[in-house]
Design a protein around this motif. Structure first.
Motif, PDB file in Angstrom:
ATOM      1  N   PHE A 129       0.860  -1.184   0.000  1.00  0.00           N
ATOM      2  CA  PHE A 129       0.000   0.000   0.000  1.00  0.00           C
ATOM      3  C   PHE A 129       0.901   1.241   0.000  1.00  0.00           C
ATOM      4  CE2 PHE A 129      -2.159  -3.508   1.987  1.00  0.00           C
ATOM      5  CZ  PHE A 129      -3.402  -3.516   1.359  1.00  0.00           C
ATOM      6  N   PRO A 130       1.259   1.731  -1.178  1.00  0.00           N
ATOM      7  CA  PRO A 130       2.187   2.856  -1.266  1.00  0.00           C
ATOM      8  C   PRO A 130       1.703   4.049  -0.442  1.00  0.00           C
ATOM      9  CG  PRO A 130       1.790   1.905  -3.425  1.00  0.00           C
ATOM     10  CD  PRO A 130       0.809   1.261  -2.494  1.00  0.00           C
ATOM     11  N   GLY A 131       2.619   4.612   0.279  1.00  0.00           N
ATOM     12  CA  GLY A 131       2.298   5.781   1.088  1.00  0.00           C
ATOM     13  C   GLY A 131       1.828   5.457   2.486  1.00  0.00           C
ATOM     14  N   TYR A 132       1.549   4.184   2.759  1.00  0.00           N
ATOM     15  CA  TYR A 132       1.088   3.866   4.114  1.00  0.00           C
ATOM     16  C   TYR A 132       2.275   3.721   5.055  1.00  0.00           C
ATOM     17  CZ  TYR A 132      -0.874   1.740   8.232  1.00  0.00           C
ATOM     18  OH  TYR A 132      -1.219   1.502   9.525  1.00  0.00           O
ATOM     19  N   VAL A 133       2.236   4.486   6.138  1.00  0.00           N
ATOM     20  CA  VAL A 133       3.245   4.415   7.181  1.00  0.00           C
ATOM     21  C   VAL A 133       2.523   4.538   8.512  1.00  0.00           C
ATOM     22  CG1 VAL A 133       5.310   5.445   8.192  1.00  0.00           C
ATOM     23  CG2 VAL A 133       4.990   5.479   5.710  1.00  0.00           C
ATOM     24  N   VAL A 134       2.844   3.654   9.445  1.00  0.00           N
ATOM     25  CA  VAL A 134       2.232   3.735  10.764  1.00  0.00           C
ATOM     26  C   VAL A 134       2.644   5.067  11.402  1.00  0.00           C
ATOM     27  CG1 VAL A 134       4.153   2.580  11.931  1.00  0.00           C
ATOM     28  CG2 VAL A 134       1.865   2.446  12.909  1.00  0.00           C
ATOM     29  N   PRO A 135       1.736   5.747  12.105  1.00  0.00           N
ATOM     30  CA  PRO A 135       2.060   7.081  12.640  1.00  0.00           C
ATOM     31  C   PRO A 135       3.306   7.114  13.506  1.00  0.00           C
ATOM     32  CG  PRO A 135      -0.281   6.646  12.861  1.00  0.00           C
ATOM     33  CD  PRO A 135       0.342   5.376  12.390  1.00  0.00           C
ATOM     34  N   SER A 136       3.533   6.064  14.289  1.00  0.00           N
ATOM     35  CA  SER A 136       4.732   6.000  15.110  1.00  0.00           C
ATOM     36  C   SER A 136       5.005   4.547  15.457  1.00  0.00           C
ATOM     37  CB  SER A 136       4.564   6.815  16.396  1.00  0.00           C
ATOM     38  OG  SER A 136       5.694   6.655  17.245  1.00  0.00           O
ATOM     39  N   THR A 137       6.268   4.185  15.459  1.00  0.00           N
ATOM     40  CA  THR A 137       6.654   2.840  15.900  1.00  0.00           C
ATOM     41  C   THR A 137       7.005   2.811  17.381  1.00  0.00           C
ATOM     42  OG1 THR A 137       8.934   3.268  15.197  1.00  0.00           O
ATOM     43  CG2 THR A 137       7.467   2.175  13.604  1.00  0.00           C
ATOM     44  N   ASP A 138       6.874   3.966  18.040  1.00  0.00           N
ATOM     45  CA  ASP A 138       7.031   4.021  19.491  1.00  0.00           C
ATOM     46  C   ASP A 138       5.632   4.127  20.103  1.00  0.00           C
ATOM     47  OD1 ASP A 138       7.470   4.515  22.165  1.00  0.00           O
ATOM     48  OD2 ASP A 138       8.827   6.207  21.856  1.00  0.00           O
ATOM     49  N   PRO A 139       5.136   3.062  20.733  1.00  0.00           N
ATOM     50  CA  PRO A 139       3.754   3.108  21.236  1.00  0.00           C
ATOM     51  C   PRO A 139       3.531   4.217  22.256  1.00  0.00           C
ATOM     52  CG  PRO A 139       4.933   1.218  22.121  1.00  0.00           C
ATOM     53  CD  PRO A 139       5.804   1.796  21.045  1.00  0.00           C
ATOM     54  N   PHE A 140       4.587   4.649  22.938  1.00  0.00           N
ATOM     55  CA  PHE A 140       4.405   5.653  23.984  1.00  0.00           C
ATOM     56  C   PHE A 140       4.402   7.080  23.436  1.00  0.00           C
ATOM     57  CE2 PHE A 140       5.914   1.837  26.141  1.00  0.00           C
ATOM     58  CZ  PHE A 140       4.841   1.657  27.005  1.00  0.00           C
ATOM     59  N   ASP A 141       4.482   7.196  22.104  1.00  0.00           N
ATOM     60  CA  ASP A 141       4.097   8.460  21.471  1.00  0.00           C
ATOM     61  C   ASP A 141       2.584   8.624  21.502  1.00  0.00           C
ATOM     62  OD1 ASP A 141       6.680   9.206  20.917  1.00  0.00           O
ATOM     63  OD2 ASP A 141       6.657   8.459  18.847  1.00  0.00           O
ATOM     64  N   ARG A 142       1.874   7.522  21.791  1.00  0.00           N
ATOM     65  CA  ARG A 142       0.421   7.510  21.941  1.00  0.00           C
ATOM     66  C   ARG A 142      -0.284   8.043  20.695  1.00  0.00           C
ATOM     67  NH1 ARG A 142      -1.050   6.249  27.193  1.00  0.00           N
ATOM     68  NH2 ARG A 142       0.748   6.124  28.602  1.00  0.00           N
ATOM     69  N   LEU A 143       0.118   7.480  19.549  1.00  0.00           N
ATOM     70  CA  LEU A 143      -0.484   7.808  18.263  1.00  0.00           C
ATOM     71  C   LEU A 143      -0.979   6.539  17.599  1.00  0.00           C
ATOM     72  CD1 LEU A 143       2.222  10.274  16.851  1.00  0.00           C
ATOM     73  CD2 LEU A 143       0.021  10.886  17.869  1.00  0.00           C
ATOM     74  N   THR A 144      -2.072   6.648  16.861  1.00  0.00           N
ATOM     75  CA  THR A 144      -2.593   5.517  16.102  1.00  0.00           C
ATOM     76  C   THR A 144      -3.300   6.033  14.867  1.00  0.00           C
ATOM     77  OG1 THR A 144      -3.832   3.450  16.267  1.00  0.00           O
ATOM     78  CG2 THR A 144      -4.843   5.414  17.244  1.00  0.00           C
ATOM     79  N   ASP A 145      -3.637   5.110  13.976  1.00  0.00           N
ATOM     80  CA  ASP A 145      -4.369   5.483  12.763  1.00  0.00           C
ATOM     81  C   ASP A 145      -5.515   4.509  12.495  1.00  0.00           C
ATOM     82  OD1 ASP A 145      -2.876   3.273  12.099  1.00  0.00           O
ATOM     83  OD2 ASP A 145      -2.128   4.054  10.201  1.00  0.00           O
ATOM     84  N   LEU A 146      -6.100   3.962  13.546  1.00  0.00           N
ATOM     85  CA  LEU A 146      -7.219   3.033  13.386  1.00  0.00           C
ATOM     86  C   LEU A 146      -8.323   3.714  12.583  1.00  0.00           C
ATOM     87  CD1 LEU A 146      -7.330   1.568  17.007  1.00  0.00           C
ATOM     88  CD2 LEU A 146      -6.168   0.622  14.997  1.00  0.00           C
ATOM     89  N   ASP A 147      -8.789   3.030  11.522  1.00  0.00           N
ATOM     90  CA  ASP A 147      -9.719   3.681  10.594  1.00  0.00           C
ATOM     91  C   ASP A 147     -11.162   3.235  10.751  1.00  0.00           C
ATOM     92  OD1 ASP A 147      -8.861   1.169   9.663  1.00  0.00           O
ATOM     93  OD2 ASP A 147      -9.465   1.641   7.619  1.00  0.00           O
ATOM     94  N   ALA A 148     -11.423   2.180  11.509  1.00  0.00           N
ATOM     95  CA  ALA A 148     -12.804   1.751  11.730  1.00  0.00           C
ATOM     96  C   ALA A 148     -13.398   2.524  12.904  1.00  0.00           C
ATOM     97  CB  ALA A 148     -12.860   0.253  11.996  1.00  0.00           C
ATOM     98  N   ASP A 149     -14.730   2.572  12.934  1.00  0.00           N
ATOM     99  CA  ASP A 149     -15.390   3.233  14.055  1.00  0.00           C
ATOM    100  C   ASP A 149     -15.065   2.512  15.358  1.00  0.00           C
ATOM    101  OD1 ASP A 149     -16.550   5.074  12.383  1.00  0.00           O
ATOM    102  OD2 ASP A 149     -18.447   3.972  12.196  1.00  0.00           O
ATOM    103  N   LEU A 150     -14.937   3.287  16.438  1.00  0.00           N
ATOM    104  CA  LEU A 150     -14.685   2.732  17.767  1.00  0.00           C
ATOM    105  C   LEU A 150     -15.806   3.150  18.709  1.00  0.00           C
ATOM    106  CD1 LEU A 150     -10.859   3.431  18.299  1.00  0.00           C
ATOM    107  CD2 LEU A 150     -11.927   1.296  17.554  1.00  0.00           C
ATOM    108  N   ALA A 151     -16.292   2.202  19.475  1.00  0.00           N
ATOM    109  CA  ALA A 151     -17.300   2.487  20.499  1.00  0.00           C
ATOM    110  C   ALA A 151     -17.260   1.369  21.524  1.00  0.00           C
ATOM    111  CB  ALA A 151     -18.695   2.610  19.897  1.00  0.00           C
ATOM    112  N   ALA A 152     -17.682   1.693  22.729  1.00  0.00           N
ATOM    113  CA  ALA A 152     -17.738   0.694  23.807  1.00  0.00           C
ATOM    114  C   ALA A 152     -18.891   1.045  24.732  1.00  0.00           C
ATOM    115  CB  ALA A 152     -16.417   0.642  24.569  1.00  0.00           C
TER     116      ALA A 152
END
Length: 838
Positions: free
Chosen positions: A310-333
């Motif tokens: 997937f050209p251009g796709y890069v995870v926002p950060s490989t350090d989890p404690f930067d506390r960044l994500t790019d989850l694209d589905a809806d989230l609810a709980a």
């Protein structure tokens, strides 16, 4: 024998801290009997000067900490069980407003949750299988709120509302408690309606837009009718930023209401009608990128190669404690919980007859991103659930001359209906299919494959139980107990999967070779990802549990005890699907889960010294479990699809030592230290799921080296001798508080400062231990300081003061790509609290 004397010190069961004493102190100065819990002695106050305490040893000797762990009121130091008690004031002072935070005070308690449904509570490392969610099994740790059993842990993740005390009992409890529990019980008691008008209010604010408010009011309606109503609200911005949706996720948004009516038509009869409603509706719950490990999957099917498609796709950060994500589905709980109960207590002869009738419901509405990436692999993976639960407990507690006993009967009925959905998106073909196939380059093949799941469970449990305390002498007590249990479960699993065939028609994706589209290349590819399945498992069985406890008072302040318990955790059924045979039929031989058979040995002592200013309790235990319920993976009889499900490990052993010490050398200073050493392992488990470094490869023999792309993988792994998941070898909690007389704005009171901390050593966060999912040990340190009077308390607090970066859990994501997801612990947070009482 130190028998319980019904004196007016029930308030002491709340384990008041100095921070709370000024608001809740009785007229007669009490004593602190410290336990396996933090908090410690109340500061003894002089009625003429709340900031100065008299040195009155005789008055202190009258104090007792009263609990109801054995379904009767008694001094906790007389209870020959490993038990910890935490009062409501302590919970408030330390910011412990749900069970998750309770683990920071209880070294023997483990809590893991990626969302309310996927929640596990263990004591001493045992209680619930780790890694799979399944409606068809039971918990080994019982949750009781005002004597009502909560079957689903999700239904107990609510914020604490107007809690008087929490008792944590360790070890099997089936001969005293309504539902059979093999690992222990958490017994939560809320404040009862009062015939004296009273109220309390609390407001907290902090960073991350944290806002929490609690209000409780109680008083008489008539001479024999009293009421209490309590409201709690918690709101906090999430701690993880989602760059895909420009939102903060894993937030908190909770509200709870509890009400109770207490009617005393006579001196011998008490009726309590209670009801509660709780709603959690946060933007939650996302697990984020933690790391990538190498599996045995082909190199072109591992995470780095797949994301490169997937050209251009890069995870926002490989350090989890930067506390960044790019989850694209809806989230609810969305988690809605409520119910009502009627408790009747009738003093009959030399005992009390108690009836507890309850109905509870649970409505779970989730939305998840189960590919854990910003790519549209899975666009929906949601399993909304509705549950109704009915319980009836009837017991008689008798206090005779030379003996006392409890006998009872318990009935439980539960009905669960889950209507799940899973849908793949436009990235699914490239992500899930073999890249050597042309189909993987056609997004339409797996785009829109839809699984609609109908999962049902009816669960019936009936039991009778009894416990006798025979006081052989004034010092020696022998306590046998017995329980007869019947359990019946009937389930239904119906997953209908539809996808688009190569001719463009919409077809049901089934496992039967006789299907007209069975050999269609598109539907064959879809079947390799997920196929329709239908089966109706059931289970029923009787079992007998029993225990024997012997206790001996060396002196009035030293108690020794020994316990043997033979206990069972009832069997279950798999309701998340099972592997399919080559002919397409479900492998019903693995649809049932056998009961666990538990042998538990424990010895311990409880002691107080230095005029009861110090308490030291120690327990040692050895627990062996046959047919331990655990997660497995198998390709049953040559099935081409690996499925995870619950089955039985041959044998597990957990043994350890727990020690709790607290001291109050003066009216100004107190301190506590609790610790647990836990030696835990699978004694024999030969068909366990393999860790990711030994998974994803071919099926040939012999298996290849671990973490080698393209190597053959074993069908399952022998993890005998390895750690159990989720439990540390070492765990500690400790703290102290110091106060000084002070006057602010003309008001006499106390200035105080407190410190609390906890530590746990490395533990495994996978069903089978992996080099990628061990979590390093960590410690959390909390501070607070403030000023209090009899009815006012204001303090500031810092939690995780040193901003420790730590994982609550790590998980292997589906597909053996090597991606490991993380549930992060909270960062450093700070704020302030104001409390008023009247």
């Amino acid at each position: 024998m130190r028998r319980f004397r019904p004196i007016a010190v029930l308030w002491a069961g709340t384990m008041l801290t100095p921070a709370a004493f000024a608001q809740e102190a009785p007229t007669t100065p009490p004593v602190q009997l410290a336990l396996a819990t933090p908090p410690v002695a109340p500061a003894l106050t002089d009625p003429e000067d709340p900031a100065i305490a008299p040195d009155d040893v005789q008055a202190r000797d009258a104090g007792e900490i009263v609990v109801t762990a054995r379904r009767r009121e008694e001094n906790v130091q007389d209870v020959p069980v490993a038990i910890s008690v935490i009062g409501g004031a302590t919970l408030e002072a330390q910011g412990t407003y749900n069970i998750n935070r309770l683990t920071q005070l209880q070294p023997s308690l483990q809590f893991f949750s990626t969302n309310p449904r996927n929640t596990f509570i263990n004591i001493r490392g045992i209680g619930a299988p780790f890694g799979l969610t399944n409606d068809g099994f039971e918990q080994g740790v019982g949750i009781y709120i005002d004597q009502v059993y909560y079957n689903r842990i999700a239904a107990a993740t609510l914020d604490f509302v107007d809690v008087e005390r929490i008792e944590v009992l360790r070890g099997p409890q089936g001969t005293l408690y309504g539902k059979n529990t093999t690992a222990g019980a958490i017994n939560i008691t809320t404040r009862a309606p009062s015939f004296d008008f009273e109220g309390r209010a609390e407001v907290s604010i902090g960073d991350y837009n944290f806002k929490q408010a609690k209000v409780s009011v109680s008083g008489p309606l008539t001479d024999n009718l009293a009421a209490r109503i309590s409201v709690s609200s918690t709101d906090r911005r999430g701690t993880i930023y989602n760059v895909a949706t420009d939102t903060w996720i894993n937030s908190q948004d909770n509200i709870g209401v509890r009400g109770a009516l207490l009617w005393k038509p006579s001196d011998r009869l008490r009726l309590t009608l209670s009801g509660d409603f709780n709603l959690q509706d946060p933007i939650c719950c996302g697990q984020i990128y933690a790391r990538v490990g190498t599996t045995q999957r082909a190199a072109n099917r591992q995470y780095a190669a797949l994301t490169a498609l997937f050209p251009g796709y890069v995870v926002p950060s490989t350090d989890p404690f930067d506390r960044l994500t790019d989850l694209d589905a809806d989230l609810a709980a969305r988690n809605e919980i409520g119910g009502t109960s009627l408790r009747a207590e009738w003093d009959l002869g030399a005992g009390t007859l108690t009836s507890v009738t309850a109905w509870r419901y649970w409505d779970w509405g989730p939305k998840n991103d189960r590919d854990f990436t910003g790519l549209p692999v899975y666009t929906r993976v949601n399993n909304p659930t509705k549950q109704n639960q009915y319980t009836q407990e009837l017991r008689y507690a008798y206090d005779g001359r030379g003996f006392d006993f409890v006998i009872g009967a318990f009935g439980f009925y539960q009905k669960i209906h889950t209507t799940g959905v899973q849908e793949t998106g436009s990235a699914a073909s490239a992500w899930l299919l073999n890249p050597t196939s042309a189909l993987s380059r056609n997004p339409a093949v797996l785009n829109g494959v839809l699984a609609e799941n109908d999962i049902r469970l009816e669960n019936l449990s009936l039991a009778t139980f009894g416990k006798l305390n025979w006081h052989v002498t004034d010092r020696l007590t022998v306590s046998p107990g017995i329980r007869v249990n019947y359990d019946k479960k009937e389930g239904l699993y119906n997953s209908v999967v539809t996808g688009t065939a190569s001719d463009g028609t919409r077809q049901v994706i089934g496992n039967s070779p006789t299907s007209a589209y069975y050999n269609d290349p598109w539907t064959a590819a879809q079947r390799g990802v997920q196929a329709s399945q239908f089966f109706e498992p059931d289970f029923s069985d009787w079992n007998l549990s029993y225990d024997l406890n012997v206790s001996y008072d060396i002196t009035p302040d030293i108690l020794y005890y020994a316990t043997y318990a033979r206990s069972f955790k009832t069997g279950g059924i798999n309701l998340n699907g099972v592997p399919s045979r080559p002919d397409g039929t479900p492998a019903l031989e693995v649809a049932q889960i056998d009961p666990e058979k538990v042998d538990h040995f424990e010895i311990g002592f409880k002691t107080q010294f230095w005029d009861r200013r110090a308490t030291f309790n120690v327990a040692g235990y050895w627990t062996s479990i046959k047919d331990f319920q655990a997660s497995v993976i198998s390709n049953v009889s040559g099935s081409n699809v690996l499925r995870g499900y619950l089955a039985n490990a041959d044998k597990v052993r957990v043994r350890g030592i727990e020690a709790d010490f607290s001291i109050r050398p003066s009216q100004r200073l107190n301190a506590y230290l609790s610790g647990a050493f836990t030696d835990h392992k699978f004694v024999r488990f030969v068909d366990a799921p393999c860790p990711p470094e030994l998974a994803g490869g071919g099926t040939g023999t012999p298996p290849g080296p671990a973490a080698t792309p393209g190597a053959n993988s074993p069908a399952n792994c022998d993890v005998s001798g390895q750690w159990l998941p989720g439990v540390s070898k070492w765990a500690f909690s400790w703290g102290t508080e110091y106060n000084l007389p002070a006057k602010v704005l003309g008001r006499d009171g106390q200035a105080y400062a407190g410190y609390d901390a906890n530590y746990r050593s490395k533990f495994s966060s996978n069903a089978s231990r992996s080099i990628y999912t061990d979590i390093d040990g960590y410690s959390i340190h909390n501070f607070r300081a403030g000023f209090r009077t009899d009815n006012f308390d204001i303090f500031g607090w810092v939690r995780n003061a040193f901003d420790e970066d730590y994982f609550e859990s790590l998980a292997v994501t589906p597909g053996n790509t090597g991606l490991i997801s993380a549930q992060l612990g909270d960062p450093s947070t700070w704020g302030g609290t104001i409390k008023l009482s009247f």
